[in-house]
Design an enzyme around this catalytic site. Structure first.
Site, mmCIF file in Angstrom:
data_model
loop_
_atom_site.group_PDB
_atom_site.id
_atom_site.type_symbol
_atom_site.label_atom_id
_atom_site.label_comp_id
_atom_site.label_asym_id
_atom_site.label_seq_id
_atom_site.Cartn_x
_atom_site.Cartn_y
_atom_site.Cartn_z
ATOM 1 N N SER A 14 3.896 10.172 -0.664
ATOM 2 C CA SER A 14 3.087 10.549 0.497
ATOM 3 C C SER A 14 2.017 11.564 0.154
ATOM 4 O O SER A 14 1.167 11.879 0.995
ATOM 5 C CB SER A 14 3.994 11.140 1.582
ATOM 6 O OG SER A 14 4.548 12.372 1.141
ATOM 7 N N GLY A 16 2.878 14.654 -0.673
ATOM 8 C CA GLY A 16 3.515 15.944 -0.463
ATOM 9 C C GLY A 16 4.416 16.328 -1.613
ATOM 10 O O GLY A 16 4.625 15.564 -2.564
ATOM 11 N N VAL A 17 4.993 17.510 -1.512
ATOM 12 C CA VAL A 17 5.811 18.022 -2.606
ATOM 13 C C VAL A 17 7.107 17.233 -2.758
ATOM 14 O O VAL A 17 7.587 17.019 -3.884
ATOM 15 C CB VAL A 17 6.098 19.531 -2.406
ATOM 16 C CG1 VAL A 17 6.915 19.775 -1.155
ATOM 17 C CG2 VAL A 17 6.780 20.126 -3.635
ATOM 18 N N MET A 38 1.311 4.329 1.099
ATOM 19 C CA MET A 38 0.923 3.483 2.222
ATOM 20 C C MET A 38 -0.362 4.030 2.861
ATOM 21 O O MET A 38 -0.404 5.194 3.264
ATOM 22 C CB MET A 38 2.023 3.444 3.289
ATOM 23 C CG MET A 38 3.356 2.956 2.803
ATOM 24 S SD MET A 38 4.568 2.807 4.152
ATOM 25 C CE MET A 38 4.611 4.492 4.781
ATOM 26 N N CYS A 110 7.800 4.286 12.174
ATOM 27 C CA CYS A 110 7.105 4.205 10.889
ATOM 28 C C CYS A 110 8.107 4.005 9.757
ATOM 29 O O CYS A 110 7.906 3.178 8.872
ATOM 30 C CB CYS A 110 6.279 5.467 10.661
ATOM 31 S SG CYS A 110 5.297 5.411 9.142
ATOM 32 N N CYS A 206 0.534 11.853 12.449
ATOM 33 C CA CYS A 206 -0.502 11.594 11.449
ATOM 34 C C CYS A 206 -1.767 11.001 12.053
ATOM 35 O O CYS A 206 -2.870 11.292 11.587
ATOM 36 C CB CYS A 206 0.034 10.694 10.339
ATOM 37 S SG CYS A 206 0.510 9.034 10.874
#
Length: 361
Positions: A14, A16-17, A38, A110, A206
């Site tokens: 994604s 992110g971490v 995605m 999602c 989002c």
């Protein structure tokens, strides 16, 4: 979750971490790792007035971050375009729910439709052994079935969003961060020198990057069609509103009403274009019904005792769950609960194991 043989693994990255650490750790363990992101939303449809990035997931910045992490750790990387599927499965449902008087939870959908149906299908096409995500949850196998358990970091546990998983999906899905705390994950990110080690958590929805969901709904469906009255539970009309979709159960602020006691939104009648308000005691609900129930255990034939969580940040409470013939279930709380909101998920637990869940009717 450590893997004791070399496998081909698709990691849902994604940007992110969490997902970055998952990918890096698996590569470090010697697995063949493929990064996949995605693309679900066209951010050209929204321009931030100050040009700054919003703290949401799945933005273009996140795609770039995921690509750079993949390059840094030396794995192939692909972007898959799921915009059309996301529009149909998530955004259209989001709008439908609000305009029907419900408060939706798009993150559950999602995960269900995009990650664990479509992305899992892509992983199978690549002949992967597993699809890995950065969720804080655990999947364990025992007594002839897979079990979904809470992540060890209680503050980050994400099982509420994962109750739709099936046995077939859990056989191929893995959550390597489920046994770690967020602090430990950030520690790995720093040790591995990942560029996202200090990246802030994603917030909000989002596809509503500025948090103004009313603006978004009116751009998608138009304004003015659900204007109407604000009505007290006694039947007295107290005022008027500019759209039932502006309100959610339990809301207190922004009502603009004068009344001897604080008032809360008790119910939303979209068909009648009314927002029903009342004093705090009217929020307490002793029972609810959930539809589209997914059981992660063998489907029960009779009532069972469990704990029920009615919102992501809600502490689950003791309840009796009774399966109904139409695939729904009745939930009766030991103690009436405030803030029961149609459109949200109700998820059932015993200890740290997820039993199932469904949508609050």
């Amino acid at each position: 979750m450590l893997m004791d043989k070399r496998e081909r693994i698709v990691v849902a990255m994604s940007g992110g971490v969490d997902s970055s650490v998952a990918a890096a750790l698996l590569k470090e363990q010697g697995h063949e790792v493929i990064g996949m992101t995605m693309q679900i939303w066209d951010y050209s449809r929204f321009t931030a007035p100050d040009g700054k990035s919003f703290g949401t997931c799945c933005s273009l910045d996140d795609v770039y971050d995921a690509r750079r992490v993949a390059e840094q750790i030396g794995i192939p990387f692909y972007v898959v375009n799921f915009e059309e599927a996301f529009q149909q499965a998530v955004i259209d449902r989001f709008c439908d729910d609000y305009f029907a008087g419900r408060t939706p939870n798009p993150c559950v959908l999602c995960n269900q439709v995009l990650k664990f149906e479509r992305l899992l299908h892509k992983a199978r096409e690549l002949q992967a052994d597993a699809l890995v995500t950065g969720h804080y949850a655990r999947i364990e196998y025992g007594q002839d079935r897979y079990r979904l358990r809470k992540g060890v970091d209680a503050g980050k546990d994400q099982t509420y969003f994962l109750y739709t998983l099936t046995q077939e999906q859990m056989a191929m899905v893995r959550f390597p961060l489920g046994g770690m705390t967020k602090e430990e994950v950030r520690g790995h990110a720093a040790r591995l020198g990942l560029r996202v080690a200090e990246k802030a958590e994603s917030q909000d929805i989002c596809f509503v990057p500025d948090g103004d969901y009313v603006r978004f709904l009116e751009e998608e469906r138009g304004a003015g069609q659900l204007n109407g009255e604000i009505v007290h539970v006694s039947g007295r009309v107290l005022g008027h509103h500019r759209g039932t979709y502006r309100y959610t159960i339990g809301q207190r602020r922004g009502l603009g009403l004068s009344w001897p006691e604080p008032l809360y939104v008790i119910a939303i009648d979209a068909a009648g274009q009314q927002v029903i308000v009342g004093e705090k005691q009217h929020l307490a609900v002793a029972r609810l019904e959930v539809g589209d129930v997914n059981w992660l255990i063998p489907e029960p034939r009779r009532a069972l005792r469990a704990s029920c969580r009615i919102r992501y940040r809600h502490q689950e409470v003791p309840a009796t769950i009774t399966p109904l013939d139409d695939g729904s279930a009745e939930v009766r709380f030991d103690i009436p609960q405030a803030g029961v909101t149609p459109g949200q998920a109700a998820v059932f637990y015993t200890g740290d194991e997820v039993l199932g869940g469904g949508w609050i009717k």
